[in-house]
Design a protein around this motif. Structure first.
Motif, mmCIF file in Angstrom:
data_model
loop_
_atom_site.group_PDB
_atom_site.id
_atom_site.type_symbol
_atom_site.label_atom_id
_atom_site.label_comp_id
_atom_site.label_asym_id
_atom_site.label_seq_id
_atom_site.Cartn_x
_atom_site.Cartn_y
_atom_site.Cartn_z
ATOM 1 N N GLY A 122 47.601 96.663 12.053
ATOM 2 C CA GLY A 122 46.638 95.977 11.484
ATOM 3 C C GLY A 122 46.377 94.628 11.884
ATOM 4 N N ALA A 123 47.174 93.946 12.744
ATOM 5 C CA ALA A 123 46.921 92.903 13.672
ATOM 6 C C ALA A 123 45.924 93.065 14.685
ATOM 7 C CB ALA A 123 48.263 92.154 13.985
ATOM 8 N N ASN A 124 46.350 94.272 15.496
ATOM 9 C CA ASN A 124 45.389 94.438 16.645
ATOM 10 C C ASN A 124 43.998 94.941 16.104
ATOM 11 O OD1 ASN A 124 47.425 94.518 18.434
ATOM 12 N ND2 ASN A 124 48.086 96.610 18.403
ATOM 13 N N GLY A 125 44.012 95.627 15.068
ATOM 14 C CA GLY A 125 42.653 95.974 14.514
ATOM 15 C C GLY A 125 41.817 94.893 13.987
ATOM 16 N N PHE A 126 42.401 94.050 13.463
ATOM 17 C CA PHE A 126 41.661 92.900 12.919
ATOM 18 C C PHE A 126 41.082 91.856 13.980
ATOM 19 C CE2 PHE A 126 41.738 88.240 11.688
ATOM 20 C CZ PHE A 126 40.912 88.180 10.845
ATOM 21 N N VAL A 127 41.976 91.754 15.108
ATOM 22 C CA VAL A 127 41.500 90.995 16.324
ATOM 23 C C VAL A 127 40.383 91.592 16.994
ATOM 24 C CG1 VAL A 127 42.191 90.152 18.626
ATOM 25 C CG2 VAL A 127 43.819 89.621 16.611
ATOM 26 N N LEU A 128 40.469 93.064 17.344
ATOM 27 C CA LEU A 128 39.589 93.935 17.829
ATOM 28 C C LEU A 128 38.193 93.638 16.984
ATOM 29 C CD1 LEU A 128 41.570 96.781 19.216
ATOM 30 C CD2 LEU A 128 40.344 94.972 20.659
ATOM 31 N N ALA A 129 38.225 93.781 15.757
ATOM 32 C CA ALA A 129 37.178 93.889 14.813
ATOM 33 C C ALA A 129 36.398 92.528 14.646
ATOM 34 C CB ALA A 129 37.548 94.613 13.421
ATOM 35 N N LYS A 130 37.228 91.363 14.428
ATOM 36 C CA LYS A 130 36.663 90.258 13.895
ATOM 37 C C LYS A 130 36.780 88.868 15.114
ATOM 38 C CE LYS A 130 35.338 91.783 10.327
ATOM 39 N NZ LYS A 130 33.823 91.914 10.093
ATOM 40 N N VAL A 131 37.593 89.081 15.914
ATOM 41 C CA VAL A 131 37.656 87.999 16.791
ATOM 42 C C VAL A 131 37.287 88.416 18.490
ATOM 43 C CG1 VAL A 131 39.490 86.619 18.367
ATOM 44 C CG2 VAL A 131 39.992 87.375 15.941
ATOM 45 N N ARG A 132 36.217 87.681 18.655
ATOM 46 C CA ARG A 132 35.299 87.754 19.847
ATOM 47 C C ARG A 132 36.223 87.235 21.224
ATOM 48 N NH1 ARG A 132 33.485 90.320 16.612
ATOM 49 N NH2 ARG A 132 31.403 90.359 15.381
ATOM 50 N N PHE A 133 36.433 88.075 21.950
ATOM 51 C CA PHE A 133 37.269 87.652 23.264
ATOM 52 C C PHE A 133 36.781 88.652 24.518
ATOM 53 C CE2 PHE A 133 39.740 90.824 21.310
ATOM 54 C CZ PHE A 133 40.334 91.736 22.245
ATOM 55 N N LEU A 219 45.729 83.730 12.425
ATOM 56 C CA LEU A 219 46.857 84.633 11.735
ATOM 57 C C LEU A 219 46.798 84.345 10.371
ATOM 58 C CD1 LEU A 219 49.699 85.922 12.032
ATOM 59 C CD2 LEU A 219 50.681 83.595 12.409
ATOM 60 N N GLN A 220 46.684 83.040 9.854
ATOM 61 C CA GLN A 220 46.655 82.754 8.412
ATOM 62 C C GLN A 220 45.225 83.656 7.689
ATOM 63 O OE1 GLN A 220 46.466 78.737 7.437
ATOM 64 N NE2 GLN A 220 46.489 79.046 5.142
ATOM 65 N N THR A 221 44.336 83.715 8.585
ATOM 66 C CA THR A 221 43.217 84.609 7.966
ATOM 67 C C THR A 221 43.471 85.943 7.861
ATOM 68 O OG1 THR A 221 41.483 83.222 8.864
ATOM 69 C CG2 THR A 221 40.763 85.125 8.485
ATOM 70 N N PHE A 222 44.306 86.536 8.694
ATOM 71 C CA PHE A 222 44.741 87.789 8.886
ATOM 72 C C PHE A 222 45.587 87.938 7.579
ATOM 73 C CE2 PHE A 222 48.283 90.811 10.175
ATOM 74 C CZ PHE A 222 47.447 92.016 9.947
ATOM 75 N N LEU A 223 46.719 87.191 7.379
ATOM 76 C CA LEU A 223 47.685 87.084 6.442
ATOM 77 C C LEU A 223 47.025 86.805 5.027
ATOM 78 C CD1 LEU A 223 50.620 85.753 8.043
ATOM 79 C CD2 LEU A 223 50.236 88.051 7.899
#
Length: 315
Positions: A122-133, A219-223
């Protein structure tokens, strides 16, 4: 009376008389009745075929149930399809002592493996979907590549690595269960990442923007935001990972000592001797299937919603 058309050609004036409408040819008598009968027969054949496929699919389940509840003296190869003459739990009482410890081992393996792998995915998917890098489009395919690596291709290097780390068999104080749990967590990350990435892509970016304006970090947004909204994705991920780790045989046989065998290895030893106790084997298979059945019953209502998440969103 005529009027001039646009090309100077006389055309009849509109008199309000409707033009004749072409009527279709009349249907021959009895054709509609024959058509309805043909459609009815096709429906009957279709349902008959479906029921035959259902019966064929459920045949092993029927054999498992009737054999498991037979008296051990009534279990024969020639009478495998016959109903039990008397209801008996003797097969369960005979096989449970052989499987009880392995049943607990599989629970202690599958529960943390499914939960931890789902949370990390879930953490990986959130970063890949919503965090631009940078290189996100490279990282995601590399993670997905792990889905296509077969177990057999990594058996030898994996066994050597776990032996060197002291996480295999008797070298581990858990009998190899800790190493086996780690294997399923890591091996499950590609598919759990894919599940959550597809789900989080469908969430509106305005939710993330609102959390960022309120001072929440990634992290807080994810949790606080993403995890509570991702129950369908968690249901799919947990069902998938629990089933995969519970049903695993190869890694369990390779990694664990006798005291730490998972349920699949212990069940194989019940059914894999020279003289197979069919009643005990069927009763053991039924007991081994109960946890996965319970997981589907508990989380099944979220399953289809989670599978379809991200596939039906607007472009």
């Amino acid at each position: 009376m005529t009027v001039r058309g646009t090309a100077g050609i006389p055309t009849p004036a509109r008199t309000g008389i409707p033009r004749p409408v072409h009527q279709p040819a009349p249907t021959p008598p009895g054709a509609a009745l024959r058509s309805r009968r043909a459609a009815g027969w096709l429906t009957v054949l279709r349902y008959a075929g479906l029921w035959l496929l259902v019966a064929f699919f459920l045949m092993p389940v029927y054999v498992l149930l009737v054999t498991a509840f037979k008296d051990p003296a009534d279990v024969t190869v020639t009478g495998i399809f016959s109903l039990p003459s008397s209801f008996s739990l003797a097969n369960f009482t005979d096989v449970w002592p052989k499987l009880a410890n392995s049943f607990r081992n599989s629970l202690s393996l599958s529960i943390p493996a499914s939960l931890i792998s789902s949370l990390l995915g879930g953490a990986n998917g959130f970063v890949l979907a919503k965090v631009r890098f940078r290189y996100a489009n490279v990282v995601f395919p590399l993670i997905l590549f792990g889905i296509f690596v077969p177990y057999q291709a990594i058996v030898i290097p994996l066994a050597q690595t776990m032996t060197d780390l002291g996480l295999r068999g008797g070298a581990d104080r858990t009998g190899g269960l800790a190493g086996l749990t780690l294997i399923h967590i890591i091996y499950g990350l590609p598919i759990t990442t894919l599940i959550f990435r597809n789900y989080f892509v469908g969430l509106p970016d305005s939710l993330m923007e609102s959390a960022r304006l309120d001072g929440a970090g990634v992290l807080q947004t994810f949790l606080d935001v993403a995890v509570p909204l991702a129950r369908p994705a968690f249901a799919v991920s947990i069902i998938w990972q629990f089933t995969a780790s519970w049903n695993d045989f190869m890694f369990g046989a390779m990694m664990t000592s006798r005291e730490s065998w998972p349920i699949t290895v212990a069940l194989n030893n019940v059914a894999g001797g020279q003289s197979v106790p069919f009643g005990e084997a069927m009763a053991g298979a039924l007991l081994a299937s109960l946890p996965t059945l319970a997981i589907y019953l508990l989380l099944g209502r979220f399953f289809l919603r989670g599978v379809l998440a991200g596939t039906l969103r607007d472009a």
